[in-house]
Design an enzyme around this catalytic site. Sequence first.
Site, PDB file in Angstrom:
ATOM      1  N   TYR A   1       6.979  -9.644   6.972  1.00  0.00           N
ATOM      2  CA  TYR A   1       6.930  -8.102   7.079  1.00  0.00           C
ATOM      3  C   TYR A   1       7.649  -7.868   8.430  1.00  0.00           C
ATOM      4  O   TYR A   1       7.543  -8.681   9.194  1.00  0.00           O
ATOM      5  CB  TYR A   1       5.691  -7.444   7.295  1.00  0.00           C
ATOM      6  CG  TYR A   1       5.126  -7.176   5.642  1.00  0.00           C
ATOM      7  CD1 TYR A   1       5.006  -6.127   4.938  1.00  0.00           C
ATOM      8  CD2 TYR A   1       4.290  -8.562   5.063  1.00  0.00           C
ATOM      9  CE1 TYR A   1       4.411  -5.970   3.757  1.00  0.00           C
ATOM     10  CE2 TYR A   1       3.723  -8.161   3.719  1.00  0.00           C
ATOM     11  CZ  TYR A   1       3.734  -7.098   3.120  1.00  0.00           C
ATOM     12  OH  TYR A   1       3.237  -6.811   1.814  1.00  0.00           O
TER      13      TYR A   1
ATOM     14  N   ASP B   1       0.794  -1.321   0.107  1.00  0.00           N
ATOM     15  CA  ASP B   1      -0.104  -0.143  -0.081  1.00  0.00           C
ATOM     16  C   ASP B   1       0.902   1.136  -0.091  1.00  0.00           C
ATOM     17  O   ASP B   1       2.275   1.266   0.225  1.00  0.00           O
ATOM     18  CB  ASP B   1      -0.833  -0.064   1.256  1.00  0.00           C
ATOM     19  CG  ASP B   1      -1.886  -1.147   1.228  1.00  0.00           C
ATOM     20  OD1 ASP B   1      -2.277  -1.444   0.152  1.00  0.00           O
ATOM     21  OD2 ASP B   1      -2.371  -1.596   2.300  1.00  0.00           O
TER      22      ASP B   1
END
Length: 280
Positions: A125, A51
Amino acid sequence: MRIRLDIAYDGTNFRGWAKQPGLRTVQGTLEAALARIVGSDVQFVVAGRTDAGVHAAGQVAHVDLDDSQWARIEARHGRAASDPAGSVAARMRGVLGAYSDVTVHRSSLAPEGFDARFSAIWRRYRYRLADDVAGFDPARRLDTTSIRGDLDVEAMDAAAQSLIGLHDFAAYCKAREEATTIRTLLDYRWRRDADGVLVAEVKADAFCHSMVRALVGACAAVGEQRLDVGDLVVLRDALRRTSEFKVLAARGLTLTEVGYPADELLAQRAEQTRARRDSE
């Protein structure tokens, strides 16, 4: 000719990965750079669409070059060159510039059956969160989220580990029409690094939209003692979005690694993933 690209970027000034008309995106920037080299348009397939504001240290993509595009690569380096595919990364770095906020670390011929998206078996992540214990470091302001107070990292770690497994994470995902929210969370842990910064490592087979930032926001609420350790499982099993915690800012999030099976299993994995997505 399919080329694998290993990519890193600072997401601060990008509107995410996916190409969008009139907006600066990672995909658009990289495709434009490679198009200059091969003389015509290209299209990247990526392991995970990040994003706006999210960074990457270990993003993976592939691109298919047709005969004329590959001929331009070979013409520059000669058919006898030992690794013309490997030269793509260096040439792209030249186009992007020495201090670009996106780079291609490596390029290589993709093994047979490789698909950057569908062959992947997990993504990892990292999230950096600075509370009052760590303090504010201006040099890390672009990849670290700041939060007031003194957070309980042990409680956060316990809450994180309680969520591991195959579950419906609808409560931790931003809904997308006809998209599943069932995911296997393979690992989720919190620790403090040498500077006192809270660091989360989150690994799953795949992530739905805003899932990681919701997961870290929920654990931050536990660290602030606004939620109890056991509340995160209760919220997860309710299968609906909640205002009990905040989705934390994109700046603290970095895609660090994408995992793939052995080369002989790449095609099988891609086929299995496509079949599962088609049935969702």
